[in-house]
Design an enzyme around this catalytic site. Structure first.
Site, PDB file in Angstrom:
ATOM      1  N   GLY A  46      50.818  43.222  81.687  1.00 12.68           N
ATOM      2  CA  GLY A  46      49.443  42.651  81.148  1.00 12.68           C
ATOM      3  C   GLY A  46      48.364  43.388  80.828  1.00 12.68           C
ATOM      4  N   CYS A  88      47.065  47.400  88.262  1.00 12.99           N
ATOM      5  CA  CYS A  88      46.237  47.073  87.296  1.00 12.99           C
ATOM      6  C   CYS A  88      45.693  48.504  86.389  1.00 12.99           C
ATOM      7  CB  CYS A  88      44.984  46.538  87.808  1.00 12.99           C
ATOM      8  SG  CYS A  88      43.762  46.148  86.511  1.00 12.99           S
ATOM      9  N   LEU A  89      46.127  48.313  85.183  1.00 15.49           N
ATOM     10  CA  LEU A  89      45.830  49.619  84.457  1.00 15.49           C
ATOM     11  C   LEU A  89      44.376  50.205  84.395  1.00 15.49           C
ATOM     12  CD1 LEU A  89      48.227  48.611  81.347  1.00 15.49           C
ATOM     13  CD2 LEU A  89      48.789  50.246  82.923  1.00 15.49           C
ATOM     14  N   HIS A 130      46.249  37.078  87.120  1.00 13.24           N
ATOM     15  CA  HIS A 130      45.522  38.452  87.235  1.00 13.24           C
ATOM     16  C   HIS A 130      44.810  38.725  86.035  1.00 13.24           C
ATOM     17  CE1 HIS A 130      45.689  43.030  88.208  1.00 13.24           C
ATOM     18  NE2 HIS A 130      45.340  42.996  86.842  1.00 13.24           N
ATOM     19  N   GLU A 131      45.352  38.396  84.875  1.00 15.33           N
ATOM     20  CA  GLU A 131      44.863  38.706  83.470  1.00 15.33           C
ATOM     21  C   GLU A 131      43.697  37.834  83.180  1.00 15.33           C
ATOM     22  OE1 GLU A 131      45.397  41.496  82.321  1.00 15.33           O
ATOM     23  OE2 GLU A 131      47.256  41.888  83.609  1.00 15.33           O
ATOM     24  N   HIS A 134      40.360  38.870  84.730  1.00 12.16           N
ATOM     25  CA  HIS A 134      39.642  39.895  84.235  1.00 12.16           C
ATOM     26  C   HIS A 134      38.742  39.368  83.101  1.00 12.16           C
ATOM     27  CE1 HIS A 134      41.260  43.708  85.024  1.00 12.16           C
ATOM     28  NE2 HIS A 134      42.747  43.442  84.967  1.00 12.16           N
TER      29      HIS A 134
HETATM   30 CO    CO Z   1      44.290  44.077  85.572  1.00 15.90          CO
END
Ligand code: CO
Length: 149
Positions: A46, A88-89, A130-131, A134
């Site tokens: 994501g 998380c990226l 999660h996204e 953000h």
């Molecule tokens: Co993330």
């Protein structure tokens, strides 16, 4: 299409609120394509627009069933709770346990601006939650479950 730079933890943009998308113009479509490409290139499941430095309410998710793009997503309903590991990226090489609903109902626009409403379960629901966090400047590390032995 192009890869975008992923903003990392400590970058203030990750803590800001993203703005609703009013119109899916050419620029927005390019952003969406770039987000998908950037997510795959980094082996993520994501990615949210603020992670590439754009404060717009757009996320892409692929938990293995194909690419889903959500514009202005809203979680209408949620049920259940399950604790599992997330990463998380924007926070490389780290993981943590977070409680998320096991079922959600989501309303959003798709990449062409068409209104969609759907249900998601388990890992797909987790990734969407999660996204969407953000977009409100929330990171999974804000929600870590305390380990009890
Ligand atoms: Co993330």
């Amino acid at each position: 299409m192009a890869l975008r730079n992923i903003r990392k933890y400590g970058d203030e943009i990750l803590r800001k609120n993203s703005k609703e998308v009013k119109e899916i113009d050419k620029r927005t479509k390019t952003l969406i394509e770039d987000m998908g490409e950037t997510m795959y290139a980094n082996e993520g499941v994501g990615l949210a627009a603020p992670q590439v430095g754009v404060l717009k309410r757009i996320v892409v998710v692929d938990v293995g069933d194909g690419l889903t793009c959500l514009v202005n997503p809203v979680i209408l309903e949620q049920k259940g709770s399950d604790v599992d590991v997330e990463g998380c990226l924007s926070i490389p090489n780290k993981q943590g346990k977070v409680a998320r609903p096991t079922w959600i109902k989501v309303k959003s626009l798709d990449k062409d601006g068409k209104e969609v409403e759907f249900e998601a379960e388990d890992y797909f629901a987790r990734a969407i939650c999660h996204e969407v966090d953000h977009l409100d400047g929330i990171l999974y590390i804000d929600k870590l479950v305390k380990e009890e032995e």
